[in-house]
Design a protein around this motif. Structure first.
Motif, PDB file in Angstrom:
ATOM      1  N   ARG A 227      -5.526  19.527  -5.799  1.00  0.00           N
ATOM      2  CA  ARG A 227      -5.028  18.247  -5.283  1.00  0.00           C
ATOM      3  C   ARG A 227      -5.766  17.083  -5.945  1.00  0.00           C
ATOM      4  NH1 ARG A 227      -5.561  16.167   0.951  1.00  0.00           N
ATOM      5  NH2 ARG A 227      -5.028  14.009   0.526  1.00  0.00           N
ATOM      6  N   GLY A 228      -7.076  17.198  -6.051  1.00  0.00           N
ATOM      7  CA  GLY A 228      -7.853  16.136  -6.665  1.00  0.00           C
ATOM      8  C   GLY A 228      -7.525  15.946  -8.127  1.00  0.00           C
ATOM      9  N   ILE A 229      -7.410  17.037  -8.859  1.00  0.00           N
ATOM     10  CA  ILE A 229      -7.127  16.949 -10.289  1.00  0.00           C
ATOM     11  C   ILE A 229      -5.744  16.369 -10.537  1.00  0.00           C
ATOM     12  CG2 ILE A 229      -6.688  18.343 -12.345  1.00  0.00           C
ATOM     13  CD1 ILE A 229      -8.988  20.116 -11.441  1.00  0.00           C
TER      14      ILE A 229
ATOM     15  N   PRO B 155     -10.206  14.326   0.642  1.00  0.00           N
ATOM     16  CA  PRO B 155      -9.713  15.181   1.724  1.00  0.00           C
ATOM     17  C   PRO B 155      -9.385  14.403   3.000  1.00  0.00           C
ATOM     18  CG  PRO B 155     -11.858  15.932   0.935  1.00  0.00           C
ATOM     19  CD  PRO B 155     -11.535  14.689   0.213  1.00  0.00           C
ATOM     20  N   GLY B 156     -10.122  13.364   3.310  1.00  0.00           N
ATOM     21  CA  GLY B 156      -9.878  12.589   4.519  1.00  0.00           C
ATOM     22  C   GLY B 156      -9.071  11.343   4.237  1.00  0.00           C
TER      23      GLY B 156
ATOM     24  N   TYR C 123      -4.171   6.232   4.991  1.00  0.00           N
ATOM     25  CA  TYR C 123      -3.351   5.325   4.206  1.00  0.00           C
ATOM     26  C   TYR C 123      -3.653   3.856   4.464  1.00  0.00           C
ATOM     27  CZ  TYR C 123      -0.316   4.576   8.262  1.00  0.00           C
ATOM     28  OH  TYR C 123       0.169   4.235   9.492  1.00  0.00           O
ATOM     29  N   LYS C 124      -4.055   3.455   5.670  1.00  0.00           N
ATOM     30  CA  LYS C 124      -4.365   2.044   5.937  1.00  0.00           C
ATOM     31  C   LYS C 124      -5.591   1.599   5.140  1.00  0.00           C
ATOM     32  CE  LYS C 124      -2.363   1.805  10.530  1.00  0.00           C
ATOM     33  NZ  LYS C 124      -2.613   1.619  11.964  1.00  0.00           N
ATOM     34  N   GLU C 125      -6.616   2.432   5.142  1.00  0.00           N
ATOM     35  CA  GLU C 125      -7.806   2.115   4.348  1.00  0.00           C
ATOM     36  C   GLU C 125      -7.502   2.152   2.857  1.00  0.00           C
ATOM     37  OE1 GLU C 125     -10.800   4.838   5.531  1.00  0.00           O
ATOM     38  OE2 GLU C 125     -10.946   4.023   7.551  1.00  0.00           O
TER      39      GLU C 125
END
Length: 155
Positions: A82-84, A119-120, A123-125
């Motif tokens: 997911r990160g890549i 991972p955390g 969407y608002k932040e």
């Protein structure tokens, strides 16, 4: 029972692989700057700094790789795809859209996609961060540094 850190078979596989990758990147950098002059009339030339940094990176990689043979490391776990995928996607999105859409319309989606790698993800932040960092870059690059980066699409 024997201490695992004193065992001759203790290996830090992540350090060994990481060090080898750093050495490979350094070798690639040295290959890519071989056509640049290493010295000039005043000592430094355009190829001096890249060579120094490549040698330093190679030495760091060798140190990390060799130290991996003498210490106990953690077991390697699965790969974070997911990160890549999100980071690579955000870089490609920005690269292909900056000239046509401008910094504001390509920077915000790029940052939203890049922050989705965490991972955390909230969407608002992420929206607040994307707007803030894009506004900062809009002030920094064209105005403070004088770079010719389009802010809005050219119609």
């Amino acid at each position: 029972m024997e201490n695992p850190s004193q065992s001759p078979t203790a290996r830090a596989l992540g350090d060994i692989i990481g060090g080898a990758l750093l050495i490979a990147i350094a070798a690639l950098a040295l290959y890519m700057v071989q056509h640049l002059p290493a010295t000039g009339r005043v000592g430094f030339a355009s190829g001096t700094a890249p060579r120094i940094f490549a040698y330093a990176l190679g030495l760091l990689g060798a140190f990390i790789m060799v130290s991996g043979f003498f210490q106990q490391g953690v077991r390697l776990s699965g790969f974070n795809w997911r990160g890549i995928i999100t980071i690579l996607g955000s870089v490609l999105l920005f690269a292909f859209s900056i000239r046509t859409l401008g910094l504001f319309l390509s920077g915000v989606p790029m940052m939203l996609l890049a922050t989705a790698a965490a991972p955390g993800y909230r969407y608002k932040e992420a929206i607040a961060f994307a707007l803030a960092i894009t506004a900062f870059c809009a002030l920094l690059f064209p105005y403070a540094l004088g770079q010719p980066i389009p802010l809005w699409p050219s119609l």
